[in-house]
Design a protein around this motif. Structure first.
Motif, PDB file in Angstrom:
ATOM      1  N   THR B 128      83.303  55.562 -29.961  1.00 45.16           N
ATOM      2  CA  THR B 128      83.688  55.676 -31.368  1.00 45.16           C
ATOM      3  C   THR B 128      82.609  56.446 -32.146  1.00 45.16           C
ATOM      4  N   THR B 129      82.955  56.887 -33.356  1.00 44.94           N
ATOM      5  CA  THR B 129      81.957  57.550 -34.196  1.00 44.94           C
ATOM      6  C   THR B 129      80.872  56.565 -34.622  1.00 44.94           C
ATOM      7  N   PRO B 285      89.566  57.437 -36.917  1.00 43.25           N
ATOM      8  CA  PRO B 285      89.341  57.003 -35.532  1.00 43.25           C
ATOM      9  C   PRO B 285      90.359  57.577 -34.544  1.00 43.25           C
ATOM     10  N   HIS B 286      91.628  57.701 -34.945  1.00 44.46           N
ATOM     11  CA  HIS B 286      92.625  58.136 -33.956  1.00 44.46           C
ATOM     12  C   HIS B 286      92.421  59.597 -33.565  1.00 44.46           C
ATOM     13  N   SER B 287      91.883  60.424 -34.477  1.00 44.09           N
ATOM     14  CA  SER B 287      91.596  61.817 -34.113  1.00 44.09           C
ATOM     15  C   SER B 287      90.444  61.870 -33.112  1.00 44.09           C
ATOM     16  N   ILE B 288      89.423  61.056 -33.382  1.00 42.29           N
ATOM     17  CA  ILE B 288      88.240  61.027 -32.505  1.00 42.29           C
ATOM     18  C   ILE B 288      88.625  60.545 -31.103  1.00 42.29           C
ATOM     19  N   LEU B 383      87.009  50.397 -32.130  1.00 41.99           N
ATOM     20  CA  LEU B 383      85.967  50.213 -33.145  1.00 41.99           C
ATOM     21  C   LEU B 383      85.557  48.748 -33.232  1.00 41.99           C
ATOM     22  N   PHE B 384      86.570  47.881 -33.276  1.00 44.50           N
ATOM     23  CA  PHE B 384      86.256  46.457 -33.370  1.00 44.50           C
ATOM     24  C   PHE B 384      85.453  46.010 -32.154  1.00 44.50           C
ATOM     25  N   THR B 385      85.924  46.410 -30.968  1.00 50.17           N
ATOM     26  CA  THR B 385      85.301  45.944 -29.733  1.00 50.17           C
ATOM     27  C   THR B 385      83.855  46.414 -29.613  1.00 50.17           C
TER      28      THR B 385
END
Lengths: 107, 561
Positions: B128-129, B285-288, B383-385
């Motif tokens: 993730t970013t 997030p979905h683009s990344i 992201l959460f994880t």
């Protein structure tokens, strides 16, 4: 932690030549800025097949941008490959020194 | 189906369109089966999907073709297909057609930034970013801020995909306005299927389904854009009708209904909407997730040159909003009276094409909602994880544990979006999406500056982020809809103290950047600790053949961290 930093300090690419980065930078700047200059296209004439200028001009920039980015892609992949090949050559003239990799474009 | 029968029995409401409905159901079942089969695709069957790299990033091995379909399906969402023509139909160019320059200037930005993000993420196994920001600045609070912004901005985006599916169902005459459960049952079924195959197959499912979706959408748009203008008396007539509608004065506000060609006073709104949206899209997030799922450093660059084909299609789709004006399309809800602009494109297809072809087009829109909804839920779960579960609760989580948590959270995220759409007003989802766009742009300075320089101070970026979020939220709240007097009435507002109107996200971004620069100077002068950077300059140019940090460490004396 010291193992980690030592091993991964090895550069991944040789030094950059500025020209391909400058050309690509200029092309990308054109591709971002020109489609956003609204006064250029905020009028109806000339029509094209019944479509006002405002609408067809902006759609025309889709293929133009694709072409500009395509040129940048060729320039960048070629330069990327060259920088990698420099490192593969055994005992190049100091290309593995500290300045060998600046991480690439934009510096 | 009892809901459908109910609706048909009452003469005042819409009837069910049987042929298109059957086509939609058949295509939906087909896509659902593909979603489950995708778990075995591309080597997924051998060991199962027991890590985030496998489940959440499809094996980090997608080549140029799959990436083209995946990102096309990911970025051009059902909501875009529904909302952009709807905005064109209702208020014209400034609120609708800016999507064309937006998706043009998007790709030079992607070309510039995303290969560097790919390289550093490949080296360090970032998913993730927020992983990247955490590694670059050595700052948990900043990483958490990025993660939370991503999750919060993504939730309403998923909800809006449901709004897209709902538009299709409404036009088909499915659902009854009398009973909320029967009304929403088809939507709930669609979502349960989506949730189930995303859980089993991860990112491989939307990647595979995206191919079907894109083929259907291209087919529908190309046929519509050739056939409809010929049928309706040519583009001249269509633009004439649109100009007349936009110029007509609205009785409630005393102003014209919309903008046909922007005048000097809306130039700044037009270009800031395009630029701000373009800068924001690859912070989502979905683009990344789509970028990090690719195989090599230059896959995303090649795609930046060929993805614009979708923008051309989006442009034509936007023009369908004007086509609907000329065609006199009536986008009414199930009660047959209430006007809902979101229904305009599905209604246009239903009115002017044979039942089976209208079914194909409507299925394209519905499937077009499933692809991004799946990717968004995966991205939010990752992201959460990584940045909440692992960073704050279980620092030594194994890849298996991470995959397990992410799969469960993807279900929670989708359930949340479903409740959002069913329990709340549709406009709540749209307002939240508007805010989400403003918020997500506030992560730009930390992420993008970090790709090039370590000059910025972590706390300066944090405070800048907070300042941008606060300014943007307040400014958006203060935009009042002139007709309904509701808050969050639009994305454009005057810069305080001037009459220049701009996209709020861009002004908030400027506030954010200025705060970050000034505070960096201050914190550096005060020698506030800057945090440890685990990345090296060489990481930003690494390619698939270069070893990852984990491989380097294992080769050495083993993991010391």
């Amino acid at each position: 932690m010291s193992t980690l930093s030592n091993t991964h300090d090895t550069p991944t690419r040789g030094p950059a030549k500025p020209l391909p980065y400058i050309i690509s930078g200029v092309l990308l700047a054109i591709a971002v800025v020109v489609p956003l200059v609204v006064p250029i296209y905020s009028h109806a004439e000339p029509h094209l097949g019944g479509i006002p200028f405002f609408y067809w001009y902006q759609m025309l920039w889709v293929p133009i941008d694709a072409a500009l980015i395509g040129i940048c892609y060729v320039l960048m992949t070629r330069e990327d490959r060259r920088r990698r090949d420099v490192l593969k050559r055994p005992a190049g003239r100091g290309s593995r020194a500290d300045n060998a990799d600046d991480g690439g474009e934009g510096r | 189906m009892s809901a459908a029968v109910l609706a048909a029995a009452d003469p005042a409401t819409r009837g069910v369109s049987v042929t298109p409905l059957i086509v939609v159901i058949v295509l939906f079942v087909l896509v659902g089966l593909m979603g489950f089969y995708a778990a075995r695709w591309r080597g997924g069957g051998k060991e199962g999907l027991h890590s985030l790299d496998e489940w959440g990033l499809g094996g980090r091995n997608f080549g140029s073709w799959i990436t083209w379909f995946l990102l096309g399906g990911d970025l051009y969402t059902a909501y875009t297909f529904v909302a952009v023509p709807a905005a064109m139909w209702a208020t014209g160019a400034v609120s609708g057609f800016f999507a064309v320059p937006y998706t043009i200037v998007l790709y030079p930005i992607v070309f510039l930034l995303m290969s560097r993000l790919w390289s550093v993420s490949h080296r360090h196994g970032f998913v993730t970013t927020a992983d990247f920001v955490g590694g670059r600045y050595g700052s948990r609070p900043l990483s958490l801020a990025i993660a939370l912004t991503g999750i919060v901005a993504t939730m309403p985006y998923i909800a809006l995909q449901l709004v897209g599916i709902k538009a299709v169902l409404t036009v088909l005459g499915v659902g009854s306005s009398g009973n909320w459960f029967l009304n929403d049952l088809p939507l709930i079924i669609a979502f349960v299927v989506l949730a189930a195959y995303t859980y089993t197959s991860g990112l491989r499912a939307p990647a595979m389904i995206a191919v079907v979706k894109d083929v259907l959408i291209y087919l529908a748009v190309i046929v519509a854009i050739i056939y409809l203008p010929a049928k309706l008396g040519g583009w001249d007539h269509i633009f004439g009708a649109a100009e007349a509608k936009m110029g007509a004065v609205n009785a409630a506000t005393g102003k014209p209904a919309g903008v046909f060609i922007p005048g000097a006073n809306s130039y700044s709104a037009y270009w800031t909407l395009a630029l701000g949206s373009a800068m924001a899209l690859f912070m989502y997030p979905h683009s990344i997730t789509g970028v990090l799922a690719t195989k090599s450093r230059n896959t995303i660059r090649k795609n930046a040159a060929v993805l614009p084909l979708y923008s051309l299609m989006l442009g034509f789709l936007a023009l369908l909003g004007y086509v609907a004006i000329a065609a006199g399309t009536k986008p009414t809800e199930l009660d047959g009276k209430t006007i809902n602009p979101q229904l305009v494109v599905p209604q246009l297809f239903l009115d002017h094409f044979p039942g089976w072809f209208a079914g194909v087009a409507l299925a394209a829109i519905a499937v077009g909602a499933l692809v991004p909804a799946a990717i968004m839920s995966i991205a939010a779960a990752n992201l959460f994880t990584r940045n909440i579960y692992r960073d704050f609760f279980v620092p030594n989580a194994t890849p298996q544990q991470e995959a397990k948590v992410s799969k469960l959270i993807s279900l929670v995220v989708k359930l949340g979006a479903l409740i959002f759409v069913i329990a709340m007003d549709q406009s709540a989802a749209i307002n939240m999406q508007l805010l989400g766009g403003i918020w997500i742009l506030q992560t730009f300075p930390a992420i993008v500056a970090g790709l090039y320089t370590r000059w910025f101070h972590r706390w300066a970026l944090f405070v800048g982020w907070a300042a941008g979020i606060i300014y943007g939220t307040v400014a958006a709240y203060n935009v009042v809809n002139p007709v309904t007097h509701a808050h969050f009435g639009g994305a454009v507002a005057a810069i305080p103290g001037t009459t220049i109107t701009m996209y709020i996200a861009i002004v908030a971004f400027a506030v954010n950047a200025v705060v970050a620069v000034l505070l960096t100077l201050l914190f550096r002068a005060l020698k506030v600790p800057g945090g440890r950077d685990i990345t090296k300059d060489s990481d930003y140019g690494a390619d698939e053949a270069d070893p990852t940090v984990r491989q380097l460490t294992e080769k050495g004396e083993g993991v010391t961290a």
